[in-house]
Design a protein around this motif. Structure first.
Motif, PDB file in Angstrom:
ATOM      1  N   GLN A 160       0.795  -1.267  -0.259  1.00 48.22           N
ATOM      2  CA  GLN A 160       0.317   0.148   0.198  1.00 48.22           C
ATOM      3  C   GLN A 160       1.248   1.212  -0.105  1.00 48.22           C
ATOM      4  O   GLN A 160       0.289   2.785  -0.597  1.00 48.22           O
ATOM      5  N   ASP A 161       2.018   1.628   0.860  1.00 51.05           N
ATOM      6  CA  ASP A 161       2.673   2.342   0.894  1.00 51.05           C
ATOM      7  C   ASP A 161       3.112   2.680  -1.377  1.00 51.05           C
ATOM      8  O   ASP A 161       4.042   3.263  -0.942  1.00 51.05           O
ATOM      9  N   ASP A 162       3.740   1.714  -1.464  1.00 50.64           N
ATOM     10  CA  ASP A 162       4.403   2.001  -2.607  1.00 50.64           C
ATOM     11  C   ASP A 162       3.245   2.034  -3.688  1.00 50.64           C
ATOM     12  O   ASP A 162       4.173   3.230  -4.680  1.00 50.64           O
ATOM     13  N   PHE A 163       2.028   2.201  -3.268  1.00 52.55           N
ATOM     14  CA  PHE A 163       0.898   2.620  -4.149  1.00 52.55           C
ATOM     15  C   PHE A 163       0.524   3.711  -4.211  1.00 52.55           C
ATOM     16  O   PHE A 163       0.847   4.956  -4.468  1.00 52.55           O
ATOM     17  N   PHE A 164       0.900   4.829  -2.793  1.00 55.95           N
ATOM     18  CA  PHE A 164       0.518   5.971  -2.536  1.00 55.95           C
ATOM     19  C   PHE A 164       1.640   6.668  -2.749  1.00 55.95           C
ATOM     20  O   PHE A 164       1.860   7.899  -3.216  1.00 55.95           O
ATOM     21  N   ARG A 165       3.537   6.311  -2.539  1.00 57.86           N
ATOM     22  CA  ARG A 165       4.638   7.159  -3.177  1.00 57.86           C
ATOM     23  C   ARG A 165       4.021   7.013  -4.777  1.00 57.86           C
ATOM     24  O   ARG A 165       4.678   7.885  -5.407  1.00 57.86           O
ATOM     25  N   THR A 168     -18.227   4.679   2.014  1.00 58.53           N
ATOM     26  CA  THR A 168     -18.607   5.819   1.821  1.00 58.53           C
ATOM     27  C   THR A 168     -18.523   7.151   0.751  1.00 58.53           C
ATOM     28  O   THR A 168     -18.962   7.754   1.438  1.00 58.53           O
ATOM     29  N   LYS A 169     -17.977   6.709   0.380  1.00 55.56           N
ATOM     30  CA  LYS A 169     -17.353   7.682  -0.893  1.00 55.56           C
ATOM     31  C   LYS A 169     -16.446   9.071  -0.263  1.00 55.56           C
ATOM     32  O   LYS A 169     -16.816  10.048  -1.710  1.00 55.56           O
ATOM     33  N   SER A 170     -16.601   8.952   0.485  1.00 52.80           N
ATOM     34  CA  SER A 170     -16.142  10.525   1.221  1.00 52.80           C
ATOM     35  C   SER A 170     -14.609  10.238   0.469  1.00 52.80           C
ATOM     36  O   SER A 170     -13.711   9.249   0.556  1.00 52.80           O
ATOM     37  N   ILE A 171     -14.043  11.765   0.641  1.00 52.46           N
ATOM     38  CA  ILE A 171     -12.576  11.930   0.422  1.00 52.46           C
ATOM     39  C   ILE A 171     -11.690  11.211   1.524  1.00 52.46           C
ATOM     40  O   ILE A 171     -11.891  11.861   2.566  1.00 52.46           O
ATOM     41  N   LEU A 172     -10.234  10.832   0.865  1.00 52.85           N
ATOM     42  CA  LEU A 172      -9.761  10.140   1.916  1.00 52.85           C
ATOM     43  C   LEU A 172      -7.914  10.690   0.872  1.00 52.85           C
ATOM     44  O   LEU A 172      -7.660  10.755   2.443  1.00 52.85           O
ATOM     45  N   TRP A 173      -7.742  10.534   0.198  1.00 54.29           N
ATOM     46  CA  TRP A 173      -6.605  11.745   0.128  1.00 54.29           C
ATOM     47  C   TRP A 173      -6.248  11.917  -1.483  1.00 54.29           C
ATOM     48  O   TRP A 173      -7.072  11.893  -1.948  1.00 54.29           O
ATOM     49  N   ALA A 174      -5.193  13.142  -1.672  1.00 55.73           N
ATOM     50  CA  ALA A 174      -5.423  13.822  -3.113  1.00 55.73           C
ATOM     51  C   ALA A 174      -3.690  12.851  -3.342  1.00 55.73           C
ATOM     52  O   ALA A 174      -2.883  13.966  -1.873  1.00 55.73           O
ATOM     53  N   ASN A 175      -3.373  13.576  -4.474  1.00 59.24           N
ATOM     54  CA  ASN A 175      -1.894  13.293  -4.369  1.00 59.24           C
ATOM     55  C   ASN A 175      -1.617  14.430  -4.490  1.00 59.24           C
ATOM     56  O   ASN A 175      -2.324  16.086  -4.539  1.00 59.24           O
ATOM     57  N   HIS A 176       0.097  15.594  -4.888  1.00 53.96           N
ATOM     58  CA  HIS A 176       0.503  16.581  -5.164  1.00 53.96           C
ATOM     59  C   HIS A 176      -0.115  17.313  -6.431  1.00 53.96           C
ATOM     60  O   HIS A 176      -0.038  17.934  -5.635  1.00 53.96           O
ATOM     61  N   ALA A 177       0.188  16.810  -7.136  1.00 57.82           N
ATOM     62  CA  ALA A 177      -0.518  17.251  -8.455  1.00 57.82           C
ATOM     63  C   ALA A 177      -1.814  17.465  -8.510  1.00 57.82           C
ATOM     64  O   ALA A 177      -2.441  18.834  -8.490  1.00 57.82           O
ATOM     65  N   ALA A 178      -2.599  16.215  -7.845  1.00 61.48           N
ATOM     66  CA  ALA A 178      -4.544  17.625  -7.333  1.00 61.48           C
ATOM     67  C   ALA A 178      -4.391  18.335  -6.015  1.00 61.48           C
ATOM     68  O   ALA A 178      -5.424  19.457  -6.211  1.00 61.48           O
ATOM     69  N   ARG A 179      -3.443  18.447  -4.780  1.00 64.98           N
ATOM     70  CA  ARG A 179      -3.383  19.161  -4.092  1.00 64.98           C
ATOM     71  C   ARG A 179      -3.301  20.470  -4.644  1.00 64.98           C
ATOM     72  O   ARG A 179      -3.808  21.555  -4.602  1.00 64.98           O
ATOM     73  N   GLU A 180      -2.242  20.946  -5.403  1.00 63.23           N
ATOM     74  CA  GLU A 180      -1.542  21.758  -5.792  1.00 63.23           C
ATOM     75  C   GLU A 180      -2.721  22.847  -6.763  1.00 63.23           C
ATOM     76  O   GLU A 180      -2.499  23.729  -7.055  1.00 63.23           O
ATOM     77  N   VAL A 225      -4.755  13.554  -9.298  1.00 63.54           N
ATOM     78  CA  VAL A 225      -5.415  11.666  -8.451  1.00 63.54           C
ATOM     79  C   VAL A 225      -6.529  11.885  -7.270  1.00 63.54           C
ATOM     80  O   VAL A 225      -5.142  12.636  -6.398  1.00 63.54           O
ATOM     81  N   ILE A 226      -7.281  11.605  -7.106  1.00 66.10           N
ATOM     82  CA  ILE A 226      -7.963  12.084  -6.284  1.00 66.10           C
ATOM     83  C   ILE A 226      -8.468  10.759  -5.522  1.00 66.10           C
ATOM     84  O   ILE A 226      -8.741   9.653  -6.389  1.00 66.10           O
ATOM     85  N   LEU A 227      -8.253  10.161  -3.832  1.00 67.05           N
ATOM     86  CA  LEU A 227      -9.174   9.175  -3.778  1.00 67.05           C
ATOM     87  C   LEU A 227     -10.055   8.728  -3.073  1.00 67.05           C
ATOM     88  O   LEU A 227     -10.257   9.869  -1.917  1.00 67.05           O
ATOM     89  N   HIS A 228     -11.286   8.339  -2.835  1.00 66.88           N
ATOM     90  CA  HIS A 228     -12.458   7.892  -2.194  1.00 66.88           C
ATOM     91  C   HIS A 228     -12.585   6.972  -1.522  1.00 66.88           C
ATOM     92  O   HIS A 228     -12.250   5.514  -2.757  1.00 66.88           O
ATOM     93  N   ASP A 229     -12.842   6.360  -0.489  1.00 68.11           N
ATOM     94  CA  ASP A 229     -13.934   5.415  -0.612  1.00 68.11           C
ATOM     95  C   ASP A 229     -14.334   5.200  -1.119  1.00 68.11           C
ATOM     96  O   ASP A 229     -16.136   5.400  -1.656  1.00 68.11           O
ATOM     97  N   ALA A 230     -14.292   3.576  -1.094  1.00 65.51           N
ATOM     98  CA  ALA A 230     -14.692   2.702  -1.738  1.00 65.51           C
ATOM     99  C   ALA A 230     -16.831   2.308  -1.733  1.00 65.51           C
ATOM    100  O   ALA A 230     -17.357   2.668  -2.408  1.00 65.51           O
TER     101      ALA A 230
END
Length: 507
Positions: free
Chosen positions: A11-16, A32-44, A25-30
């Protein structure tokens, strides 16, 4: 490779890996559909931090529009969770309020602890703007071409219509379904495909456009003339063949036909216009031999009536009468030879020869009016392409007008001079043969030199002015110019020029 030696992707490799992507890229919980995380390009791009993202809902980071409401977004993510992947056009809104029209792809990914929906989105604002502009351009182009006077048609190598514009259908008088895919030759009155093939050069670098006319029969059976500019086109794998940009020229062809008919009428008038004046001159010339012939015959008749014993005077009278008849016959023959070829085509001839042929009749007119005739002709031949009778008529008309102008003037003012020479050069459209007729008359009225060649302008009492208009028409027909100007201290010069052939002339 054995399973035990395989690299275990965690999982850590995937996130890196996702963090390093330039794709947003934005990650949603499959579930609840809530937002879990976003990569640097999405956050910027969105301007939110990792801490802010989990608390956000659809209205917080989505454009406020019916098509982007929360229920639509949930349905899209549900479909991705159910099927594995789903695509949508979505408009994200950044923290600063900027809206980002995006293509968003939601993909279900199974991680060690949970299933997530990985949403990859990319900005398609520029693409959509380009598409809108293309649609606008296409719409405008269709509107323009619908009312365009020209039609567009593409005929493929096999001779079938591969494309036709709306204006083309209108000009052809047919609906698109009748034209598209049809054999082009079947639409034309005469086969045209072979003509197109013959005009296209095998070498691509040598291919250019060419013009052509053809007749087409409409769906109603009406025959129409079309003028087309044609070239061979190859537009990738889409369309290739003969592109014709054409327009209906039926009215123009009709006008040209009427103009040709008018020219034939003008030629007819030109050939016979001076015959009346010439007949007066010839009648005067013939009156002398005819009167002498009558006197000789009457004398012989009187001697015969008196039973004159000596036949010699009778023979002399009859022979003299015969000579006078022969003289009259020669005069008539000269006229016949001049006008016999009334329908001749253009030939190459020396302009000086035409002057010599016309000089006989001009001299007769000069003798009648007691006008001196001078010829100053070019020592070199002046080969031109013309209808001899027509151009000779121009010379006669101008010369006769000049003689009439001087007839009532004092003897010292009765000189007619005809000159020929070469004029012009490479800077003037090439060398030309020029003829000038000079008189010592009263000259043209002020500012009349611009109007004398207009129809029905005349400086003679009772004149109809058609003679000089015919002269202009004939000279223009021979690709030449005609003009007039006053001389100093008095008199007028009429002149015309026509292109030299550059080849030996034939008489």
């Amino acid at each position: 490779m054995a399973a035990g030696n395989m690299y275990q992707f965690g999982q850590d490799d995937f996130f890196r890996m996702v963090e390093a992507l330039t794709l947003r890229v934005i990650l949603h919980d499959a579930d609840t559909k809530s937002i879990l995380w976003a990569n640097h390009a999405a956050r910027e791009t969105l301007g939110f931090t990792l801490e802010e993202l989990p608390a956000l809902k659809a209205p917080d980071m989505t454009r406020n529009a019916e098509k982007y409401r929360r229920e639509v977004g949930l349905q899209w993510l549900d479909e991705a969770a159910r099927t594995g992947q789903s695509v949508i056009e979505w408009c994200y809104r950044a923290k600063n309020g900027n809206e980002i029209l995006s293509e968003a792809i939601a993909t279900r990914v199974s991680l060690e602890t949970r299933d997530v929906l990985m949403v990859q989105f990319r900005d398609i604002s520029a693409e959509e703007a380009l598409k809108r502009e293309l649609r606008r351009s296409e719409s405008r182009l269709r509107a323009f071409m619908q009312d365009l006077a020209e039609g567009v048609i593409v005929v493929d190598r096999s001779g079938h219509v591969a494309y036709v514009s709306e204006s083309g259908c209108r000009i052809l008088g047919r609906v698109e379904s009748d034209v598209l895919g049809a054999e082009f030759d079947r639409l034309c009155e005469a086969p045209l495909l072979q003509v197109l093939r013959d005009q296209v050069a095998p070498d691509v670098t040598m291919r250019g456009s060419f013009s052509m006319r053809f007749q087409v029969r409409t769906a109603m059976g009406e025959l129409r003339w079309h003028q087309a500019v044609t070239r061979y086109v190859e537009i990738e794998d889409d369309i290739s063949g003969y592109l014709l940009l054409f327009r209906d020229v039926t009215a123009q062809v009709g006008a040209e036909s009427m103009e040709r008919e008018r020219e034939r009428e003008i030629e007819y008038l030109a050939r016979y216009n001076a015959m009346g004046e010439m007949a007066m001159t010839i009648a005067h010339e013939l009156s002398q031999p005819l009167a002498a012939t009558r006197n000789f015959i009457e004398g012989a008749s009187m001697r015969l009536a008196k039973n004159h014993a000596d036949p010699e005077p009778i023979r002399f009278g009859l022979e003299a009468a015969a000579r006078q008849v022969e003289h009259a016959s020669l005069i008539i023959k000269s006229i016949r030879e001049y006008v016999v070829k009334l329908e001749q085509a253009e030939v190459r001839v020396d302009l000086n020869d035409i002057v010599h042929d016309s000089a006989y009749f001009i001299s007769l007119k000069c003798e009648e009016a007691d006008v001196k005739l001078e010829l100053t002709l070019s020592p070199e031949p002046l080969p031109i392409s013309c209808e001899k009778v027509l151009l000779g008529q121009v010379i006669l008309n101008i010369a006769f007008n000049a003689i009439e102008e001087m007839a009532a003037l004092p003897p010292e003012r009765r000189t007619l001079r005809i000159e020929t020479c070469v004029t012009g050069g490479t800077g003037c459209g090439g060398p030309k043969a020029m003829l000038m007729v000079h008189d010592l008359g009263r000259g043209l009225p002020q500012a009349a030199s611009q109007r004398i060649f207009d129809g029905f302008f005349s400086g003679k009492p009772g004149g109809n002015g058609i003679g000089l208009a015919l002269c202009k028409s004939i000279v223009s027909r021979h690709r030449g110019d005609i003009w007039a100007q006053n001389r100093e201290p008095f008199g007028t010069s009429f002149a015309f020029s026509v292109p030299l052939c550059g080849e030996p002339a034939e008489g």
